[in-house]
Design a protein around this motif. Structure first.
Motif, PDB file in Angstrom:
ATOM      1  N   ASP A   9       0.813  -1.217   0.000  1.00  0.00           N
ATOM      2  CA  ASP A   9       0.000   0.000   0.000  1.00  0.00           C
ATOM      3  C   ASP A   9       0.848   1.270   0.000  1.00  0.00           C
ATOM      4  OD1 ASP A   9      -2.414  -1.371  -0.080  1.00  0.00           O
ATOM      5  OD2 ASP A   9      -2.573  -1.449   2.109  1.00  0.00           O
ATOM      6  N   LYS A  10       2.141   1.135  -0.184  1.00  0.00           N
ATOM      7  CA  LYS A  10       3.000   2.310  -0.306  1.00  0.00           C
ATOM      8  C   LYS A  10       3.141   2.636  -1.776  1.00  0.00           C
ATOM      9  CE  LYS A  10       5.885   1.749   3.761  1.00  0.00           C
ATOM     10  NZ  LYS A  10       7.255   1.602   4.247  1.00  0.00           N
ATOM     11  N   PRO A  11       3.144   3.930  -2.117  1.00  0.00           N
ATOM     12  CA  PRO A  11       3.332   4.268  -3.526  1.00  0.00           C
ATOM     13  C   PRO A  11       4.739   3.858  -3.979  1.00  0.00           C
ATOM     14  CG  PRO A  11       3.321   6.247  -2.162  1.00  0.00           C
ATOM     15  CD  PRO A  11       2.975   5.088  -1.275  1.00  0.00           C
ATOM     16  N   VAL A  12       4.811   3.413  -5.186  1.00  0.00           N
ATOM     17  CA  VAL A  12       6.096   3.022  -5.750  1.00  0.00           C
ATOM     18  C   VAL A  12       6.829   4.282  -6.190  1.00  0.00           C
ATOM     19  CG1 VAL A  12       7.234   1.742  -7.597  1.00  0.00           C
ATOM     20  CG2 VAL A  12       5.155   0.839  -6.547  1.00  0.00           C
ATOM     21  N   GLU A  13       8.090   4.397  -5.729  1.00  0.00           N
ATOM     22  CA  GLU A  13       8.882   5.556  -6.125  1.00  0.00           C
ATOM     23  C   GLU A  13       9.705   5.191  -7.341  1.00  0.00           C
ATOM     24  OE1 GLU A  13      11.080   7.709  -3.254  1.00  0.00           O
ATOM     25  OE2 GLU A  13       9.651   7.301  -1.667  1.00  0.00           O
ATOM     26  N   PRO A  14       9.804   6.112  -8.284  1.00  0.00           N
ATOM     27  CA  PRO A  14      10.621   5.833  -9.459  1.00  0.00           C
ATOM     28  C   PRO A  14      12.098   5.744  -9.072  1.00  0.00           C
ATOM     29  CG  PRO A  14       9.891   8.104  -9.456  1.00  0.00           C
ATOM     30  CD  PRO A  14       9.206   7.427  -8.305  1.00  0.00           C
ATOM     31  N   ASP A  15      12.852   5.037  -9.873  1.00  0.00           N
ATOM     32  CA  ASP A  15      14.280   4.920  -9.614  1.00  0.00           C
ATOM     33  C   ASP A  15      14.943   6.283  -9.725  1.00  0.00           C
ATOM     34  OD1 ASP A  15      14.166   2.219  -9.176  1.00  0.00           O
ATOM     35  OD2 ASP A  15      14.641   1.679 -11.245  1.00  0.00           O
ATOM     36  N   ARG A  16      15.839   6.533  -8.820  1.00  0.00           N
ATOM     37  CA  ARG A  16      16.589   7.780  -8.823  1.00  0.00           C
ATOM     38  C   ARG A  16      17.994   7.443  -9.317  1.00  0.00           C
ATOM     39  NH1 ARG A  16      15.634  12.487  -6.796  1.00  0.00           N
ATOM     40  NH2 ARG A  16      13.846  11.828  -5.607  1.00  0.00           N
ATOM     41  N   PRO A  17      18.555   8.274 -10.166  1.00  0.00           N
ATOM     42  CA  PRO A  17      19.925   8.006 -10.609  1.00  0.00           C
ATOM     43  C   PRO A  17      20.882   8.094  -9.417  1.00  0.00           C
ATOM     44  CG  PRO A  17      19.249  10.194 -11.275  1.00  0.00           C
ATOM     45  CD  PRO A  17      18.037   9.533 -10.679  1.00  0.00           C
ATOM     46  N   PRO A  18      22.065   7.544  -9.548  1.00  0.00           N
ATOM     47  CA  PRO A  18      23.026   7.647  -8.448  1.00  0.00           C
ATOM     48  C   PRO A  18      23.344   9.109  -8.136  1.00  0.00           C
ATOM     49  CG  PRO A  18      23.949   6.406 -10.318  1.00  0.00           C
ATOM     50  CD  PRO A  18      22.576   6.848 -10.708  1.00  0.00           C
ATOM     51  N   ALA A  19      23.651   9.350  -6.879  1.00  0.00           N
ATOM     52  CA  ALA A  19      23.960  10.716  -6.449  1.00  0.00           C
ATOM     53  C   ALA A  19      25.233  11.208  -7.131  1.00  0.00           C
ATOM     54  CB  ALA A  19      24.132  10.754  -4.937  1.00  0.00           C
ATOM     55  N   PRO A  20      25.226  12.467  -7.592  1.00  0.00           N
ATOM     56  CA  PRO A  20      26.448  13.031  -8.184  1.00  0.00           C
ATOM     57  C   PRO A  20      27.505  13.261  -7.100  1.00  0.00           C
ATOM     58  CG  PRO A  20      24.781  14.731  -7.994  1.00  0.00           C
ATOM     59  CD  PRO A  20      24.131  13.432  -7.592  1.00  0.00           C
ATOM     60  N   GLN A  21      28.725  13.479  -7.525  1.00  0.00           N
ATOM     61  CA  GLN A  21      29.834  13.661  -6.587  1.00  0.00           C
ATOM     62  C   GLN A  21      29.593  14.816  -5.622  1.00  0.00           C
ATOM     63  OE1 GLN A  21      32.353  11.323  -6.570  1.00  0.00           O
ATOM     64  NE2 GLN A  21      32.758  12.260  -4.591  1.00  0.00           N
ATOM     65  N   SER A  22      28.935  15.872  -6.091  1.00  0.00           N
ATOM     66  CA  SER A  22      28.677  17.015  -5.202  1.00  0.00           C
ATOM     67  C   SER A  22      27.799  16.613  -4.015  1.00  0.00           C
ATOM     68  CB  SER A  22      28.034  18.167  -5.978  1.00  0.00           C
ATOM     69  OG  SER A  22      26.844  17.743  -6.598  1.00  0.00           O
ATOM     70  N   VAL A  23      26.794  15.772  -4.255  1.00  0.00           N
ATOM     71  CA  VAL A  23      25.928  15.306  -3.163  1.00  0.00           C
ATOM     72  C   VAL A  23      26.701  14.337  -2.268  1.00  0.00           C
ATOM     73  CG1 VAL A  23      23.837  14.004  -2.591  1.00  0.00           C
ATOM     74  CG2 VAL A  23      23.782  15.701  -4.431  1.00  0.00           C
ATOM     75  N   LEU A  24      27.482  13.442  -2.870  1.00  0.00           N
ATOM     76  CA  LEU A  24      28.284  12.509  -2.075  1.00  0.00           C
ATOM     77  C   LEU A  24      29.256  13.264  -1.171  1.00  0.00           C
ATOM     78  CD1 LEU A  24      29.056   9.782  -4.776  1.00  0.00           C
ATOM     79  CD2 LEU A  24      27.321   9.711  -2.957  1.00  0.00           C
ATOM     80  N   ASN A  25      29.863  14.328  -1.695  1.00  0.00           N
ATOM     81  CA  ASN A  25      30.777  15.142  -0.884  1.00  0.00           C
ATOM     82  C   ASN A  25      30.022  15.899   0.211  1.00  0.00           C
ATOM     83  OD1 ASN A  25      33.031  14.275  -2.291  1.00  0.00           O
ATOM     84  ND2 ASN A  25      33.017  16.023  -3.687  1.00  0.00           N
ATOM     85  N   ALA A  26      28.832  16.382  -0.106  1.00  0.00           N
ATOM     86  CA  ALA A  26      28.016  17.068   0.905  1.00  0.00           C
ATOM     87  C   ALA A  26      27.666  16.108   2.042  1.00  0.00           C
ATOM     88  CB  ALA A  26      26.737  17.635   0.269  1.00  0.00           C
ATOM     89  N   VAL A  27      27.315  14.876   1.690  1.00  0.00           N
ATOM     90  CA  VAL A  27      26.990  13.868   2.707  1.00  0.00           C
ATOM     91  C   VAL A  27      28.224  13.589   3.573  1.00  0.00           C
ATOM     92  CG1 VAL A  27      26.363  11.437   3.036  1.00  0.00           C
ATOM     93  CG2 VAL A  27      25.058  12.855   1.433  1.00  0.00           C
ATOM     94  N   LYS A  28      29.390  13.485   2.947  1.00  0.00           N
ATOM     95  CA  LYS A  28      30.628  13.281   3.718  1.00  0.00           C
ATOM     96  C   LYS A  28      30.866  14.452   4.675  1.00  0.00           C
ATOM     97  CE  LYS A  28      32.892  10.516   0.166  1.00  0.00           C
ATOM     98  NZ  LYS A  28      33.892  10.524  -0.913  1.00  0.00           N
ATOM     99  N   LEU A  29      30.620  15.656   4.196  1.00  0.00           N
ATOM    100  CA  LEU A  29      30.769  16.818   5.070  1.00  0.00           C
ATOM    101  C   LEU A  29      29.778  16.773   6.235  1.00  0.00           C
ATOM    102  CD1 LEU A  29      31.426  19.859   2.679  1.00  0.00           C
ATOM    103  CD2 LEU A  29      32.965  18.897   4.405  1.00  0.00           C
ATOM    104  N   MET A  30      28.569  16.287   5.973  1.00  0.00           N
ATOM    105  CA  MET A  30      27.585  16.175   7.054  1.00  0.00           C
ATOM    106  C   MET A  30      28.049  15.172   8.106  1.00  0.00           C
ATOM    107  SD  MET A  30      23.924  16.396   5.173  1.00  0.00           S
ATOM    108  CE  MET A  30      23.883  17.195   3.593  1.00  0.00           C
ATOM    109  N   TYR A  31      28.644  14.072   7.672  1.00  0.00           N
ATOM    110  CA  TYR A  31      29.193  13.120   8.637  1.00  0.00           C
ATOM    111  C   TYR A  31      30.349  13.760   9.408  1.00  0.00           C
ATOM    112  CZ  TYR A  31      26.254   9.369   6.826  1.00  0.00           C
ATOM    113  OH  TYR A  31      25.181   8.590   6.474  1.00  0.00           O
TER     114      TYR A  31
END
Length: 163
Positions: A9-31
């Motif tokens: 009963d959960k809506p199906v979410e479309p596939d999201r492309p892999p995160a770009p390097q800028s987002v991966l780096n932002a996540v690393k900065l958040m950690y």
């Protein structure tokens, strides 16, 4: 006999492309922000022994019981705000890494609040150590926000449509 496909009963979410390097780096900065916040919390708890003396010096009219109550309140406030800060860094890292646009917006709002808080910290007399962690945390937040709002990041955060 026909068997329907089981559903959650959960809506199906479309596939999201892999995160770009800028987002991966932002996540690393958040950690990194979570780590710096954790170290800052530990150092503030280790150095909290001088708080009673500082309270007595600032408010000599307080009784010993009042000094103890205020000291306990300051310690509790430091722990609660420190744990919340670390938890927010970790939560935003996870949700931004998943491409949740609301998390990118909330991260920006939290950075705005951190900026206001930094003005308050800088305007008060502080030791060098008392200034290093807030400034370092703010710089990590600035780097994170810049990365989250780059063009390639914005493409990643765009809502996906079901095909």
């Amino acid at each position: 006999m026909y068997q329907p496909y089981p559903s959650t009963d959960k809506p199906v979410e479309p596939d999201r492309p892999p995160a770009p390097q800028s987002v991966l780096n932002a996540v690393k900065l958040m950690y990194a922000g979570a780590a710096v916040s954790t170290v800052s919390l530990i150092i503030s708890l280790v150095s909290i022994g001088g708080t009673k003396d500082a309270i007595k010096k600032a408010k000599p009219s307080l009784t010993a019981a009042q000094v103890n109550q205020l000291n306990t309140f300051i310690i509790a406030l430091a722990v609660v705000s420190g744990v919340i800060g670390v938890a927010l860094w970790l939560w935003m890292a996870q949700k931004n890494g998943q491409g949740r646009n609301w998390a990118r917006i909330l991260s920006t709002v939290l950075f705005g609040l951190a900026t206001l808080d930094l003005f308050g910290v800088v305007s008060q007399p502080k030791t060098v150590l008392g200034l290093v962690f807030p400034v370092l945390t703010w710089l990590i937040g600035l780097g994170t926000i810049v990365l989250l709002w780059r063009r390639e990041s914005s493409e990643f955060f765009k809502p996906r449509r079901l095909v």
